[in-house]
Design a protein around this motif. Structure first.
Motif, mmCIF file in Angstrom:
data_model
loop_
_atom_site.group_PDB
_atom_site.id
_atom_site.type_symbol
_atom_site.label_atom_id
_atom_site.label_comp_id
_atom_site.label_asym_id
_atom_site.label_seq_id
_atom_site.Cartn_x
_atom_site.Cartn_y
_atom_site.Cartn_z
ATOM 1 N N ASN A 151 6.501 0.405 2.123
ATOM 2 C CA ASN A 151 6.487 0.907 0.757
ATOM 3 C C ASN A 151 6.922 2.363 0.774
ATOM 4 O OD1 ASN A 151 5.975 1.674 -1.885
ATOM 5 N ND2 ASN A 151 3.969 0.685 -1.995
ATOM 6 N N GLU A 152 7.960 2.676 -0.008
ATOM 7 C CA GLU A 152 8.415 4.062 -0.094
ATOM 8 C C GLU A 152 7.330 4.963 -0.688
ATOM 9 O OE1 GLU A 152 11.168 5.579 0.933
ATOM 10 O OE2 GLU A 152 11.913 3.727 1.857
ATOM 11 N N GLU A 153 6.526 4.383 -1.588
ATOM 12 C CA GLU A 153 5.429 5.137 -2.206
ATOM 13 C C GLU A 153 4.129 4.795 -1.467
ATOM 14 O OE1 GLU A 153 6.114 7.381 -4.376
ATOM 15 O OE2 GLU A 153 8.224 6.788 -4.519
ATOM 16 N N VAL A 154 3.973 5.379 -0.303
ATOM 17 C CA VAL A 154 2.869 5.021 0.590
ATOM 18 C C VAL A 154 1.512 5.256 -0.077
ATOM 19 C CG1 VAL A 154 1.742 5.606 2.774
ATOM 20 C CG2 VAL A 154 4.224 5.427 2.669
ATOM 21 N N VAL A 155 1.382 6.343 -0.827
ATOM 22 C CA VAL A 155 0.092 6.695 -1.427
ATOM 23 C C VAL A 155 -0.368 5.622 -2.401
ATOM 24 C CG1 VAL A 155 -1.146 8.439 -2.784
ATOM 25 C CG2 VAL A 155 0.560 9.153 -1.099
ATOM 26 N N ASP A 156 0.569 4.903 -3.018
ATOM 27 C CA ASP A 156 0.195 3.844 -3.967
ATOM 28 C C ASP A 156 -0.646 2.755 -3.315
ATOM 29 O OD1 ASP A 156 1.597 5.212 -5.872
ATOM 30 O OD2 ASP A 156 3.308 3.838 -5.931
ATOM 31 N N GLU A 157 -0.507 2.609 -1.996
ATOM 32 C CA GLU A 157 -1.229 1.548 -1.295
ATOM 33 C C GLU A 157 -2.731 1.788 -1.220
ATOM 34 O OE1 GLU A 157 -0.183 -1.388 -0.257
ATOM 35 O OE2 GLU A 157 1.814 -0.966 -1.057
ATOM 36 N N VAL A 158 -3.163 3.022 -1.452
ATOM 37 C CA VAL A 158 -4.599 3.314 -1.430
ATOM 38 C C VAL A 158 -5.314 2.487 -2.486
ATOM 39 C CG1 VAL A 158 -6.342 5.107 -1.835
ATOM 40 C CG2 VAL A 158 -4.299 5.631 -0.483
ATOM 41 N N GLU A 159 -4.712 2.356 -3.652
ATOM 42 C CA GLU A 159 -5.336 1.622 -4.753
ATOM 43 C C GLU A 159 -5.346 0.118 -4.532
ATOM 44 O OE1 GLU A 159 -7.085 2.633 -7.381
ATOM 45 O OE2 GLU A 159 -6.929 4.616 -6.487
ATOM 46 N N ASN A 160 -4.581 -0.367 -3.569
ATOM 47 C CA ASN A 160 -4.509 -1.809 -3.323
ATOM 48 C C ASN A 160 -5.604 -2.320 -2.394
ATOM 49 O OD1 ASN A 160 -2.240 -2.121 -4.943
ATOM 50 N ND2 ASN A 160 -0.827 -1.727 -3.260
ATOM 51 N N MET A 161 -6.475 -1.423 -1.939
ATOM 52 C CA MET A 161 -7.557 -1.822 -1.051
ATOM 53 C C MET A 161 -8.831 -2.074 -1.857
ATOM 54 S SD MET A 161 -6.172 -1.921 1.913
ATOM 55 C CE MET A 161 -7.616 -2.059 2.971
ATOM 56 N N PRO A 162 -9.661 -3.040 -1.408
ATOM 57 C CA PRO A 162 -10.911 -3.301 -2.126
ATOM 58 C C PRO A 162 -11.938 -2.207 -1.855
ATOM 59 C CG PRO A 162 -10.775 -4.682 -0.182
ATOM 60 C CD PRO A 162 -9.460 -3.979 -0.287
ATOM 61 N N PRO A 163 -12.960 -2.089 -2.714
ATOM 62 C CA PRO A 163 -14.043 -1.133 -2.447
ATOM 63 C C PRO A 163 -14.684 -1.412 -1.088
ATOM 64 C CG PRO A 163 -14.214 -2.023 -4.668
ATOM 65 C CD PRO A 163 -13.151 -2.828 -3.973
ATOM 66 N N GLY A 164 -15.143 -0.352 -0.434
ATOM 67 C CA GLY A 164 -15.778 -0.510 0.864
ATOM 68 C C GLY A 164 -14.803 -0.640 2.015
ATOM 69 N N SER A 165 -13.533 -0.309 1.778
ATOM 70 C CA SER A 165 -12.514 -0.440 2.820
ATOM 71 C C SER A 165 -12.592 0.699 3.832
ATOM 72 C CB SER A 165 -11.120 -0.479 2.199
ATOM 73 O OG SER A 165 -10.904 -1.660 1.466
#
Length: 277
Positions: A151-165
């Motif tokens: 993903n070119e927008e690497v930071v966007d992937e933070v939101e794709n993780m579930p709580p408690g990750s």
């Protein structure tokens, strides 16, 4: 789907569930002993009789899932006015947690340490998302248990993780590391956050994060330097083993004990190192 098929599918997917079994029936009951129901966080399969009994059984099973307990439990229910059922008998239910709890881990960076670390994490009861903007940095074969994310927008992937990750940041770019750190701390629902780097890097990041309004208490949850201090060495595999050891210590402490994010690993570290963190 039958309970046994559902259980097999859920175990293959690594999704935890609770198997609820009627082990004793006394008097008039809606279902016989041996009847089973499988409960996940958002679904049920089969039934133990419906009505308020089943609602209470689902509620208790989901409490067990939320607490990640691995202990079995017996509960007796009277099928009278208290449950709003007119059967008049009683039933005893056995609750059995199934499926090993899994840590959801995001590894940012496919450099030398990332390539040494991901196979270790993927061999554990973990679901690993391996994230980088540079596809050519990934090896040809991705370990089973890990998913490659380009993903070119690497930071966007933070939101794709579930709580408690669990988050591990080790990219090729310090500014990207800082932006990832800010996004992860802003969520503030992680079980573990580790940032590769020295104490000097930590001090610089804390200064910049304070300017963005992040509190010292929140920044204390960040592990930097990360890894077990007693594991010495600078080879990628040595660093990877140190980080993997800290992750293992964290999820062993978290699962079933209700620890909040970042607290358990701090307790496991020597006092001298906690003071530096």
């Amino acid at each position: 789907m039958s309970w046994i098929s559902a259980l097999a599918d859920l175990q293959q997917q690594g999704q935890p569930c609770v198997l609820v079994t009627i082990i004793e029936e006394l008097g008039s009951t809606p279902r016989n002993a041996g009847s089973k129901m499988v409960v996940t966080a958002d679904r049920i399969f089969e039934t133990v009789g419906g009505g308020h009994l089943e609602f209470k059984a689902m509620e208790l099973a989901r409490e067990m899932l939320a607490s990640r307990t691995q202990d079995t439990r017996l509960e007796r229910f009277s099928l009278g006015a208290s449950l709003g059922q007119c059967c008049g008998g009683a039933t005893v239910l056995l609750f059995e947690p199934m499926g090993q709890p899994q840590a959801h881990i995001a590894v940012f960076g496919a450099g030398h340490v990332g390539r040494a670390l991901v196979p270790l994490l993927a061999s554990l009861p973990c679901k690993v998302r391996w994230i980088d903007s540079r596809e050519n940095e990934f090896p040809e074969h991705i370990p089973h248990g890990a998913t490659k994310v380009v993903n070119e927008e690497v930071v966007d992937e933070v939101e794709n993780m579930p709580p408690g990750s669990y988050y591990i940041v080790m990219t090729h770019n310090h500014q990207l590391d800082l932006e990832l750190t800010a996004a992860i701390l802003k969520r503030n629902d992680f079980a573990y956050y580790g940032l590769i780097g020295s104490q000097t890097k930590r001090v610089k990041f804390e200064h910049r994060l304070r300017d963005r309004g992040f509190s010292p208490e929140l920044m204390q949850k960040m592990r930097c330097p990360m890894g077990i201090a007693e594991v010495k060495g600078k080879l990628p595999v040595e660093i990877a083993i140190s980080i993997a050891g800290e992750v293992i210590a964290t999820y062993n402490a978290n699962f079933g004990q209700g620890e909040k994010s970042g607290e358990s690993v701090a307790k496991l570290m020597p006092a001298s190192r906690r003071a530096k963190a």
